[in-house]
Design an enzyme around this catalytic site. Sequence first.
Site, short mmCIF file in Angstrom:
data_model
loop_
_atom_site.label_atom_id
_atom_site.label_comp_id
_atom_site.label_asym_id
_atom_site.label_seq_id
_atom_site.Cartn_x
_atom_site.Cartn_y
_atom_site.Cartn_z
N SER A 52 -19.24 -12.45 -5.13
CA SER A 52 -18.38 -11.95 -6.21
C SER A 52 -18.78 -12.49 -7.58
O SER A 52 -19.20 -13.65 -7.71
CB SER A 52 -16.94 -12.39 -5.91
OG SER A 52 -16.14 -12.24 -7.06
N GLU A 65 -16.76 -13.43 -9.61
CA GLU A 65 -15.86 -14.57 -9.87
C GLU A 65 -16.61 -15.89 -9.77
O GLU A 65 -16.19 -16.90 -10.32
CB GLU A 65 -14.69 -14.58 -8.88
CG GLU A 65 -13.56 -13.65 -9.22
CD GLU A 65 -12.77 -14.08 -10.45
OE1 GLU A 65 -12.64 -13.26 -11.37
OE2 GLU A 65 -12.29 -15.23 -10.50
N TYR A 69 -10.59 -19.37 -4.64
CA TYR A 69 -11.28 -18.18 -4.14
C TYR A 69 -12.75 -18.22 -4.53
O TYR A 69 -13.64 -18.01 -3.69
CB TYR A 69 -10.61 -16.92 -4.72
CG TYR A 69 -11.42 -15.65 -4.56
CD1 TYR A 69 -11.37 -14.91 -3.38
CD2 TYR A 69 -12.26 -15.18 -5.58
CE1 TYR A 69 -12.12 -13.74 -3.22
CE2 TYR A 69 -13.00 -14.02 -5.44
CZ TYR A 69 -12.93 -13.30 -4.27
OH TYR A 69 -13.67 -12.17 -4.12
P1 NAP Z 1 -9.32 -6.11 0.05
O1 NAP Z 1 -8.90 -4.71 -0.24
O2 NAP Z 1 -8.38 -7.22 -0.26
O3 NAP Z 1 -9.73 -6.18 1.60
C1 NAP Z 1 -9.92 -7.42 2.25
C2 NAP Z 1 -10.02 -7.20 3.73
O4 NAP Z 1 -10.15 -8.49 4.39
C3 NAP Z 1 -8.78 -6.53 4.35
O5 NAP Z 1 -9.19 -5.62 5.35
C4 NAP Z 1 -8.06 -7.72 4.98
O6 NAP Z 1 -7.23 -7.36 6.07
C5 NAP Z 1 -9.24 -8.54 5.48
N1 NAP Z 1 -8.87 -9.92 5.80
C6 NAP Z 1 -8.18 -10.80 5.05
N2 NAP Z 1 -8.04 -11.97 5.69
C7 NAP Z 1 -8.64 -11.82 6.90
C8 NAP Z 1 -8.82 -12.68 8.04
N3 NAP Z 1 -8.33 -13.92 8.07
N4 NAP Z 1 -9.50 -12.21 9.10
C9 NAP Z 1 -9.99 -10.94 9.10
N5 NAP Z 1 -9.84 -10.08 8.08
C10 NAP Z 1 -9.18 -10.52 6.98
O7 NAP Z 1 -10.68 -6.46 -0.73
P2 NAP Z 1 -11.80 -5.47 -1.29
O8 NAP Z 1 -11.51 -5.20 -2.72
O9 NAP Z 1 -12.02 -4.36 -0.35
O10 NAP Z 1 -13.07 -6.44 -1.30
C11 NAP Z 1 -13.93 -6.52 -0.18
C12 NAP Z 1 -14.74 -7.80 -0.26
O11 NAP Z 1 -15.49 -7.83 -1.45
C13 NAP Z 1 -13.89 -9.07 -0.28
O12 NAP Z 1 -14.62 -10.07 0.40
C14 NAP Z 1 -13.79 -9.41 -1.75
O13 NAP Z 1 -13.55 -10.78 -1.91
C15 NAP Z 1 -15.16 -8.98 -2.23
N6 NAP Z 1 -15.27 -8.57 -3.60
C16 NAP Z 1 -14.42 -7.61 -4.10
C17 NAP Z 1 -14.57 -7.19 -5.41
C18 NAP Z 1 -13.69 -6.12 -6.00
O14 NAP Z 1 -13.64 -6.02 -7.23
N7 NAP Z 1 -13.00 -5.32 -5.19
C19 NAP Z 1 -15.60 -7.74 -6.22
C20 NAP Z 1 -16.44 -8.69 -5.67
C21 NAP Z 1 -16.28 -9.09 -4.36
P3 NAP Z 1 -5.70 -6.88 5.84
O15 NAP Z 1 -5.80 -5.42 5.47
O16 NAP Z 1 -5.09 -7.12 7.15
O17 NAP Z 1 -5.13 -7.72 4.74
O1 G4F Z 2 -7.25 -7.68 -11.10
P1 G4F Z 2 -7.40 -9.15 -10.96
O2 G4F Z 2 -6.45 -9.84 -10.09
O3 G4F Z 2 -8.91 -9.36 -10.51
P2 G4F Z 2 -9.89 -10.63 -10.55
O4 G4F Z 2 -9.15 -11.90 -10.66
O5 G4F Z 2 -10.91 -10.36 -11.60
O6 G4F Z 2 -10.55 -10.58 -9.10
C1 G4F Z 2 -11.03 -9.36 -8.56
O7 G4F Z 2 -12.39 -9.18 -8.92
C2 G4F Z 2 -13.28 -10.18 -8.39
C3 G4F Z 2 -14.69 -9.84 -8.89
O8 G4F Z 2 -14.87 -10.42 -10.15
C4 G4F Z 2 -13.21 -10.16 -6.88
F1 G4F Z 2 -14.08 -11.07 -6.37
C5 G4F Z 2 -11.80 -10.46 -6.44
O9 G4F Z 2 -11.73 -10.37 -5.01
C6 G4F Z 2 -10.86 -9.43 -7.04
O10 G4F Z 2 -11.17 -8.18 -6.49
O11 G4F Z 2 -7.34 -9.84 -12.42
C7 G4F Z 2 -8.17 -9.41 -13.47
C8 G4F Z 2 -7.73 -10.10 -14.75
C9 G4F Z 2 -7.56 -11.61 -14.64
O12 G4F Z 2 -8.09 -12.21 -15.79
C10 G4F Z 2 -6.06 -11.82 -14.61
O13 G4F Z 2 -5.62 -13.08 -15.11
O14 G4F Z 2 -6.44 -9.60 -15.12
C11 G4F Z 2 -5.63 -10.69 -15.51
N1 G4F Z 2 -4.22 -10.31 -15.36
C12 G4F Z 2 -3.32 -10.21 -16.38
N2 G4F Z 2 -2.12 -9.87 -15.91
C13 G4F Z 2 -3.60 -10.02 -14.20
C14 G4F Z 2 -2.26 -9.75 -14.55
N3 G4F Z 2 -4.04 -9.97 -12.93
C15 G4F Z 2 -3.15 -9.61 -11.98
N4 G4F Z 2 -3.59 -9.50 -10.70
N5 G4F Z 2 -1.83 -9.34 -12.27
C16 G4F Z 2 -1.34 -9.39 -13.55
O15 G4F Z 2 -0.16 -9.17 -13.77
#
Ligand code: NAP
Ligand code: G4F
Length: 355
Positions: free
Chosen positions: A130, A132, A154
């Site tokens: 990520s 992050e 995280y």
């Molecule tokens: P998501 O929608 O939160 O999906 C996470 C998945 O992990 C869900 O299927 C969840 O199951 C499963 N999970 C959570 N805890 C678990 C456990 N203990 N054992 C087995 N499965 C578990 O996340 P996403 O946005 O699809 O992201 C996919 C991956 O990419 C994650 O690793 C995330 O950290 C990473 N990532 C995401 C982003 C982004 O912007 N979306 C960017 C960079 C990296 P449940 O449905 O049961 O909760």
């Molecule tokens: O949408 P966020 O919660 O995403 P964040 O923290 O960037 O993380 C996501 O992207 C990562 C990749 O860079 C993934 F690895 C991670 O699993 C996840 O998918 O927050 C985005 C920004 C932050 O700066 C947060 O402080 O939005 C700001 N924010 C402001 N108000 C908020 C809020 N975030 C959330 N969730 N809720 C608010 O009310």
Amino acid sequence: MKIRKQKTAVITGVTGQDGAYLAKFLIEKGYKVYGTYRRLSTPNFWRLQSLGIQDQVDLIPFDLLDQSSISGLFKKAKPDEFYNLAAQSFVGASFDQPIGAGEITGLGTTRIIDTLSTLSPHTKFYQASSSEMYGKVQEIPQTETTPFYPRSPYAAAKVYAHWITVNYREAYDIFACCGILFNHESEMRGLEFVTRKITNAAARIKLGLQKKLVLGNVESKRDWGYAVDYVKAMWKIIQQSKPDDYVVATGETHSVREFARLAFEEVDLNYEDYIVTDKVFMRPAEVDILIGDPSKAKEQLKWEPTVGFKELIKIMVQADLTNWKKILDGKLIPWDAMHYYDTEKPLSLHYEADR
Ligand code: NAP
Ligand code: G4F
């Protein structure tokens, strides 16, 4: 005549945003897909349902905390490719559950890759790293060589998972690679993430269902792309002749404020009339700005994002608007209300009541 064997893939976290889109993409490519899910008190298959692939994914119960479910997974699926997408992915929650973040997101990866290296060393492994991990950024834009500086439990767990993947690649010569993906969103993004929280609220406020939207830090900036584009990059990364790590990003950055302004404009509202901020949504340590340099992915993977920032917002707002209109018309049932309905089918936000 040569008969090509059907490829088999495992996706951990198939119930999540990326897992569901990746499953659809691989099924369309002819893969046999095994997807893992957690046994929950209420079923969580709404994304697979709304993509129309629930019956095409072989669902296997699995928990990253449970070693035996990991070895069972390899024995059953015998995968050619393994995409490790499961994680506790919400940054905010990791401050409240830092040990869970380490156990699931960090050590969970080690459990998988260690099992893979002994039980199935030919399997290609993809780790969901990520942006992050860059946290307090040491360079702008961020590339594959920018040093990591995690700002949350995280992110610290993801850094560990990233380096353990690199370490197993170097130590045991397995095909293990990492996609360092910047934020990617969609109409199927979880409601707690800021983009979907905003688009859902804009739609609800437009329809008179909500009055205000409470946010945290609206000045932070992210490099936001469309999830459907990003799962294609995952597949391309694993198809390379050599395992390597890639930044996947748009190369643009925008603030949360800007996202909110455009989302409310999409429904002809002024965001300033509806948004309030509260420290309850502020994080103990913030990542102020992320912006990725996707040059390596562009050159080597021939990957490019196809959906820009404004189009992404439009897609998300319009999807939420359509869904809430259907809910008001009694044609769609909110997925979080699924247990109130007596039905044989698990319901979801995307479940069409009249289908
Ligand atoms: P998501 O929608 O939160 O999906 C996470 C998945 O992990 C869900 O299927 C969840 O199951 C499963 N999970 C959570 N805890 C678990 C456990 N203990 N054992 C087995 N499965 C578990 O996340 P996403 O946005 O699809 O992201 C996919 C991956 O990419 C994650 O690793 C995330 O950290 C990473 N990532 C995401 C982003 C982004 O912007 N979306 C960017 C960079 C990296 P449940 O449905 O049961 O909760
Ligand atoms: O949408 P966020 O919660 O995403 P964040 O923290 O960037 O993380 C996501 O992207 C990562 C990749 O860079 C993934 F690895 C991670 O699993 C996840 O998918 O927050 C985005 C920004 C932050 O700066 C947060 O402080 O939005 C700001 N924010 C402001 N108000 C908020 C809020 N975030 C959330 N969730 N809720 C608010 O009310």
